[in-house]
Design a protein around this motif. Sequence first.
Motif: not given
Length: 448
Positions: A168, A206, A282-283, A285-287
């Motif tokens: 990131r 992001r 990834d997004l 999973l995190s959001l």
Amino acid sequence: MSRTSFLQDLLATIFERTAPRFISDDRRPLEELAAALISERGEASGTRLAAAILDHYEKSSAEEKAEFFRLLTDAHDLDAGAVAEAAEAYKASPDATTLARLIEEAEPPRQELLRRLNRLPGATGRLVKMREDLLSTLKEHPDFRRTDLDFQHLFMSWFNRGFLVLRRIDWTTPANILEKIIAYEAVHAINDWDDLRRRLQPSDRRCFAFFHPAMPDEPLIFVEVALTSELPGSIRSLLSEERTVIPEAEATTAVFYSISNCQRGLDGISFGNFLIKQVATDLMLSLPNLKNFVTLSPVPGLTRWMREEAEAEGTDGDRRALLTRLTEAKSAADLRSDDAILSALTAEYLVWAKRGDGLPRDPVARFHFGNGASLEAIHPGADPSPRGIAQSCGVMVNYRYDLKTVETNHELFAHKREIVTTRAIRSLAGSRKGPKTSRRTDNAQRAL
């Protein structure tokens, strides 16, 4: 985060290369140095020769660099006779011995030369720059494409997904990396550091990039993402200084609004398909509140196609006049009343306009359809910038990445050249059958 910790974290992900750059004082001609390196067996002497070649090359003039590429192309090419003989031997007796011989003969010696150059610490990035030089010579020296095929073959191995590191990019990323994000942005220019801050620092923004451990200071490709509560229809609404920042927990949609390749020397080496899918995963999973993953993409070939359609034999007068008027527009004001017509024409272009190989003419469409995305929506007036007007009459589109269907969509596109889109866009696109003056023009006129 300090620059040191950032790079150490990056390098530790796969492996570490910390040897200092070796400087050579060997002043022999490149031809002699290349011959010595290809025949050298010792690692230490090979390192000195590789350093001498790269140092000499980088100090050369454009003409001298072209001479080096001529050397690679001609003096280090295949022996076609030996390849044919090895192929006949394998045909007569297909065993491991004859196959090994065929593989050895079928590889141009320049590939091994490039491999040996790459043994020098720090050489990978220098070879990427070398290929950038090579690509600039291909128009004048088309036979150099033989050498470029070997660069591309090796880079596809050296830069495969297993070696790439996703990181990131945020406001704490080292300044030398941030400077390159500004410089490499290829879709929506980053005007200054304040502009960059607006794209990195807010909670609903992001940015992610791929790096390679051998080039830790150089992003290979990066994507900018906006977290929104609705499907976006304008690039200005995403980049406006006055926009309202939303908490990331309220976002339902991740918008990939800019994807930039950073290294001209890696043209033809695909990273974007991995990048978008990895970032979406990834997004998600995190959001977990994110439900939609879409792009807001340019349509860079639209205006050119419209001009060609206007000039094509068999195009009737009404269609020709319409297309000519649209392509001569100089500003968004000139197109303010043409949204419906532009939607129909864009649908026609993206659904039916093909290259000779059956793939879509539009390069951005090829990229996203090839990744398994579907065409979701068309937005006239989405990019009123001079560039947006010139390349697509201001039109932008959304491609949707549904992680449950991207593989199926990709298979349809790869094997059957089928694209996935909505029923509404299919209806706007009309039929590809019949003369250019028939149903497709009628659809655009009825859209008024």
